[in-house]
Design a protein around this motif. Structure first.
Motif, PDB file in Angstrom:
ATOM      1  N   GLU A  55      33.854  34.176  52.445  1.00 10.95           N
ATOM      2  CA  GLU A  55      33.907  34.424  51.000  1.00 10.95           C
ATOM      3  C   GLU A  55      32.939  35.562  50.661  1.00 10.95           C
ATOM      4  OE1 GLU A  55      35.834  33.448  48.368  1.00 10.95           O
ATOM      5  OE2 GLU A  55      37.081  32.430  49.846  1.00 10.95           O
ATOM      6  N   SER A  56      33.497  36.635  50.131  1.00 14.33           N
ATOM      7  CA  SER A  56      32.721  37.867  49.972  1.00 14.33           C
ATOM      8  C   SER A  56      31.504  37.698  49.079  1.00 14.33           C
ATOM      9  CB  SER A  56      33.614  38.999  49.445  1.00 14.33           C
ATOM     10  OG  SER A  56      34.176  38.672  48.187  1.00 14.33           O
ATOM     11  N   GLY A  57      31.622  36.928  48.002  1.00 16.39           N
ATOM     12  CA  GLY A  57      30.471  36.723  47.131  1.00 16.39           C
ATOM     13  C   GLY A  57      29.346  35.995  47.842  1.00 16.39           C
ATOM     14  N   HIS A  63      29.772  35.936  39.912  1.00 15.56           N
ATOM     15  CA  HIS A  63      30.804  34.915  39.704  1.00 15.56           C
ATOM     16  C   HIS A  63      31.929  35.458  38.819  1.00 15.56           C
ATOM     17  CE1 HIS A  63      29.247  31.150  41.539  1.00 15.56           C
ATOM     18  NE2 HIS A  63      28.108  31.822  41.500  1.00 15.56           N
ATOM     19  N   TYR A  64      31.587  36.269  37.864  1.00 15.60           N
ATOM     20  CA  TYR A  64      32.611  36.898  37.015  1.00 15.60           C
ATOM     21  C   TYR A  64      33.497  37.816  37.859  1.00 15.60           C
ATOM     22  CZ  TYR A  64      34.629  39.638  33.181  1.00 15.60           C
ATOM     23  OH  TYR A  64      35.498  40.260  32.311  1.00 15.60           O
ATOM     24  N   GLN A  65      32.888  38.563  38.760  1.00 15.94           N
ATOM     25  CA  GLN A  65      33.668  39.441  39.621  1.00 15.94           C
ATOM     26  C   GLN A  65      34.603  38.629  40.514  1.00 15.94           C
ATOM     27  OE1 GLN A  65      33.749  40.306  43.221  1.00 15.94           O
ATOM     28  NE2 GLN A  65      35.409  41.665  42.559  1.00 15.94           N
ATOM     29  N   MET A  66      34.092  37.537  41.053  1.00 16.40           N
ATOM     30  CA  MET A  66      34.864  36.740  41.999  1.00 16.40           C
ATOM     31  C   MET A  66      35.984  35.941  41.324  1.00 16.40           C
ATOM     32  SD  MET A  66      33.576  37.376  44.949  1.00 16.40           S
ATOM     33  CE  MET A  66      34.338  36.067  45.878  1.00 16.40           C
ATOM     34  N   SER A  67      35.728  35.459  40.084  1.00 13.20           N
ATOM     35  CA  SER A  67      36.702  34.570  39.438  1.00 13.20           C
ATOM     36  C   SER A  67      37.543  35.255  38.377  1.00 13.20           C
ATOM     37  CB  SER A  67      35.973  33.382  38.801  1.00 13.20           C
ATOM     38  OG  SER A  67      35.141  33.822  37.737  1.00 13.20           O
ATOM     39  N   GLY A  68      36.993  36.268  37.711  1.00 12.32           N
ATOM     40  CA  GLY A  68      37.693  36.856  36.580  1.00 12.32           C
ATOM     41  C   GLY A  68      38.064  38.304  36.752  1.00 12.32           C
ATOM     42  N   HIS A  69      37.664  38.912  37.843  1.00 12.13           N
ATOM     43  CA  HIS A  69      37.932  40.329  38.071  1.00 12.13           C
ATOM     44  C   HIS A  69      38.822  40.520  39.290  1.00 12.13           C
ATOM     45  CE1 HIS A  69      36.738  44.274  39.925  1.00 12.13           C
ATOM     46  NE2 HIS A  69      36.987  44.692  38.705  1.00 12.13           N
ATOM     47  N   GLY A  70      38.316  40.188  40.462  1.00 11.63           N
ATOM     48  CA  GLY A  70      39.075  40.379  41.694  1.00 11.63           C
ATOM     49  C   GLY A  70      40.432  39.697  41.704  1.00 11.63           C
ATOM     50  N   PRO A  71      40.528  38.423  41.281  1.00 11.72           N
ATOM     51  CA  PRO A  71      41.836  37.764  41.331  1.00 11.72           C
ATOM     52  C   PRO A  71      42.905  38.427  40.472  1.00 11.72           C
ATOM     53  CG  PRO A  71      40.097  36.132  41.192  1.00 11.72           C
ATOM     54  CD  PRO A  71      39.446  37.461  40.980  1.00 11.72           C
ATOM     55  N   TYR A  72      42.528  38.940  39.296  1.00  9.10           N
ATOM     56  CA  TYR A  72      43.526  39.596  38.450  1.00  9.10           C
ATOM     57  C   TYR A  72      43.980  40.915  39.054  1.00  9.10           C
ATOM     58  CZ  TYR A  72      42.468  36.124  34.904  1.00  9.10           C
ATOM     59  OH  TYR A  72      42.314  34.940  34.235  1.00  9.10           O
ATOM     60  N   PHE A  73      43.042  41.650  39.643  1.00  7.17           N
ATOM     61  CA  PHE A  73      43.428  42.874  40.340  1.00  7.17           C
ATOM     62  C   PHE A  73      44.330  42.534  41.525  1.00  7.17           C
ATOM     63  CE2 PHE A  73      40.249  44.617  37.725  1.00  7.17           C
ATOM     64  CZ  PHE A  73      40.245  45.997  37.825  1.00  7.17           C
ATOM     65  N   GLY A  74      43.980  41.473  42.237  1.00  6.96           N
ATOM     66  CA  GLY A  74      44.774  41.078  43.402  1.00  6.96           C
ATOM     67  C   GLY A  74      46.178  40.655  43.031  1.00  6.96           C
ATOM     68  N   GLN A  75      46.315  39.897  41.957  1.00 10.83           N
ATOM     69  CA  GLN A  75      47.651  39.483  41.519  1.00 10.83           C
ATOM     70  C   GLN A  75      48.474  40.674  41.030  1.00 10.83           C
ATOM     71  OE1 GLN A  75      49.196  36.443  41.793  1.00 10.83           O
ATOM     72  NE2 GLN A  75      47.392  35.973  43.036  1.00 10.83           N
ATOM     73  N   GLU A  80      45.315  41.437  31.861  1.00 12.80           N
ATOM     74  CA  GLU A  80      44.075  40.764  32.252  1.00 12.80           C
ATOM     75  C   GLU A  80      43.067  41.767  32.817  1.00 12.80           C
ATOM     76  OE1 GLU A  80      42.921  37.448  31.891  1.00 12.80           O
ATOM     77  OE2 GLU A  80      44.498  37.754  30.405  1.00 12.80           O
ATOM     78  N   ILE A  81      43.551  42.767  33.557  1.00  7.90           N
ATOM     79  CA  ILE A  81      42.656  43.831  34.017  1.00  7.90           C
ATOM     80  C   ILE A  81      42.036  44.535  32.826  1.00  7.90           C
ATOM     81  CG2 ILE A  81      42.583  46.109  35.109  1.00  7.90           C
ATOM     82  CD1 ILE A  81      44.533  45.117  37.184  1.00  7.90           C
ATOM     83  N   ARG A  82      42.851  44.798  31.821  1.00  6.79           N
ATOM     84  CA  ARG A  82      42.321  45.433  30.607  1.00  6.79           C
ATOM     85  C   ARG A  82      41.277  44.541  29.927  1.00  6.79           C
ATOM     86  NH1 ARG A  82      44.689  49.835  28.761  1.00  6.79           N
ATOM     87  NH2 ARG A  82      46.657  50.549  29.667  1.00  6.79           N
ATOM     88  N   ARG A  83      41.547  43.259  29.892  1.00 12.89           N
ATOM     89  CA  ARG A  83      40.616  42.345  29.225  1.00 12.89           C
ATOM     90  C   ARG A  83      39.263  42.302  29.938  1.00 12.89           C
ATOM     91  NH1 ARG A  83      38.691  37.443  29.789  1.00 12.89           N
ATOM     92  NH2 ARG A  83      40.002  36.949  31.597  1.00 12.89           N
ATOM     93  N   VAL A  84      39.290  42.088  31.259  1.00 21.73           N
ATOM     94  CA  VAL A  84      38.015  41.979  31.982  1.00 21.73           C
ATOM     95  C   VAL A  84      37.288  43.320  32.011  1.00 21.73           C
ATOM     96  CG1 VAL A  84      38.797  40.009  33.355  1.00 21.73           C
ATOM     97  CG2 VAL A  84      39.071  42.324  34.275  1.00 21.73           C
ATOM     98  N   SER A  85      38.044  44.416  32.021  1.00 21.87           N
ATOM     99  CA  SER A  85      37.421  45.732  31.960  1.00 21.87           C
ATOM    100  C   SER A  85      36.773  45.960  30.602  1.00 21.87           C
ATOM    101  CB  SER A  85      38.449  46.830  32.237  1.00 21.87           C
ATOM    102  OG  SER A  85      39.008  46.691  33.532  1.00 21.87           O
ATOM    103  N   GLY A  86      37.401  45.418  29.561  1.00 23.82           N
ATOM    104  CA  GLY A  86      36.828  45.531  28.222  1.00 23.82           C
ATOM    105  C   GLY A  86      35.508  44.783  28.092  1.00 23.82           C
ATOM    106  N   VAL A  87      35.416  43.628  28.736  1.00 18.18           N
ATOM    107  CA  VAL A  87      34.150  42.878  28.737  1.00 18.18           C
ATOM    108  C   VAL A  87      33.053  43.728  29.361  1.00 18.18           C
ATOM    109  CG1 VAL A  87      32.962  40.865  29.694  1.00 18.18           C
ATOM    110  CG2 VAL A  87      35.273  40.616  28.761  1.00 18.18           C
ATOM    111  N   LEU A  88      33.348  44.313  30.502  1.00 19.87           N
ATOM    112  CA  LEU A  88      32.364  45.168  31.171  1.00 19.87           C
ATOM    113  C   LEU A  88      32.025  46.390  30.330  1.00 19.87           C
ATOM    114  CD1 LEU A  88      33.839  44.981  34.764  1.00 19.87           C
ATOM    115  CD2 LEU A  88      31.513  44.291  34.153  1.00 19.87           C
ATOM    116  N   ASN A  89      33.032  46.976  29.713  1.00 20.64           N
ATOM    117  CA  ASN A  89      32.803  48.188  28.933  1.00 20.64           C
ATOM    118  C   ASN A  89      31.860  47.931  27.762  1.00 20.64           C
ATOM    119  OD1 ASN A  89      33.778  51.067  28.786  1.00 20.64           O
ATOM    120  ND2 ASN A  89      34.262  50.428  26.715  1.00 20.64           N
ATOM    121  N   ARG A  90      32.049  46.804  27.098  1.00 20.39           N
ATOM    122  CA  ARG A  90      31.161  46.464  25.977  1.00 20.39           C
ATOM    123  C   ARG A  90      29.744  46.188  26.471  1.00 20.39           C
ATOM    124  NH1 ARG A  90      35.900  43.771  24.672  1.00 20.39           N
ATOM    125  NH2 ARG A  90      35.122  41.754  25.405  1.00 20.39           N
ATOM    126  N   TRP A  91      29.629  45.506  27.596  1.00 14.99           N
ATOM    127  CA  TRP A  91      28.305  45.189  28.128  1.00 14.99           C
ATOM    128  C   TRP A  91      27.556  46.438  28.584  1.00 14.99           C
ATOM    129  CZ3 TRP A  91      24.981  41.370  28.030  1.00 14.99           C
ATOM    130  CH2 TRP A  91      23.925  41.358  28.938  1.00 14.99           C
TER     131      TRP A  91
END
Length: 226
Positions: free
Chosen positions: A72-74, A107-119, A141-152
């Protein structure tokens, strides 16, 4: 005492698979010797690899310096910084606020970022039937998680503590897939400018640039059957 090379298991013929290269980036950053061990897709659920990772996926590492294997990469990234970054060059002191914030983003990368890109990759490239509704869902979903990062990342150079850390690198390989697969659907530079600037800062680092170069060479060798 000199270190023995860590074995990093990577999928042969699929050198563009992002997660093993995430691990490679951190090994490069920490200047820890390692070697790729490429495995065919058909052998992922066979011995000897199944004893290393019962889930039959890459990456996994074997560390002869400690006798520890991790999959597991994380979890691998956390192991590497815990073991080889005692001066916290790309991590933070255990128990600190920043220490837990890096775990949060990992954890966000592993659960909310990578899986959406993978799908998205699965339904746009590998799935036998084109399903526009599935592609639309995962692109959104890629747009959504990218938006979270962009705001942060607005007015920030890096995710945690005002410095580059291992969790910044963790996001880079999957984001790089956008330019290769979905540039017609997602424009990171235009739609997520803070993310774009952040990615450019990370990719300019020598360790990250070397990893991308190594990945390109591995992909070329696989194409040539070497």
């Amino acid at each position: 005492m000199s270190l023995k090379p860590i074995t990093l298991w990577t999928l042969w013929g699929h050198a563009g698979t992002p997660n093993p290269w995430k691990v490679s980036m951190i090994l490069e950053e920490l200047n820890v010797p390692y070697e790729h061990k490429f495995i065919d897709f058909a052998d992922l659920k066979k011995e000897p690899f199944e004893s290393i990772n019962p889930n039959g996926r890459v990456p996994a590492i074997e560390d002869p310096n400690t006798g520890i294997s991790v999959w597991e990469s994380g979890a691998i990234l956390e192991y590497l910084v815990d073991t080889y970054d005692k001066r916290h060059t790309i991590s933070f002191t255990a128990g600190s606020k920043e220490y837990y914030e890096t775990k949060q983003w990992l954890h966000y990368q592993m659960s909310g970022h990578g899986p959406y890109f993978g799908q998205t990759a699965w339904f746009t490239v590998y799935h036998a039937e084109k399903l526009p509704s599935a592609i639309e869902r995962y692109v959104n979903e890629i747009r959504r998680v990218s938006g979270v990062l962009n705001r942060w990342l607005e007015n920030k150079e890096y995710l945690v503590g005002g410095k580059y850390s291992y969790v910044d690198a963790a996001f880079v390989p999957w984001f790089n897939a956008i330019a290769l697969l979905w540039s017609d659907k997602i424009d990171i530079e235009k739609d997520f400018p803070h993310v774009n600037s952040w990615l450019n800062r990370i990719k300019a680092r020598p360790a990250i640039a070397k990893t991308f170069d190594d990945k390109a060479k591995a992909k070329a060798n696989a194409a040539e059957g070497k």
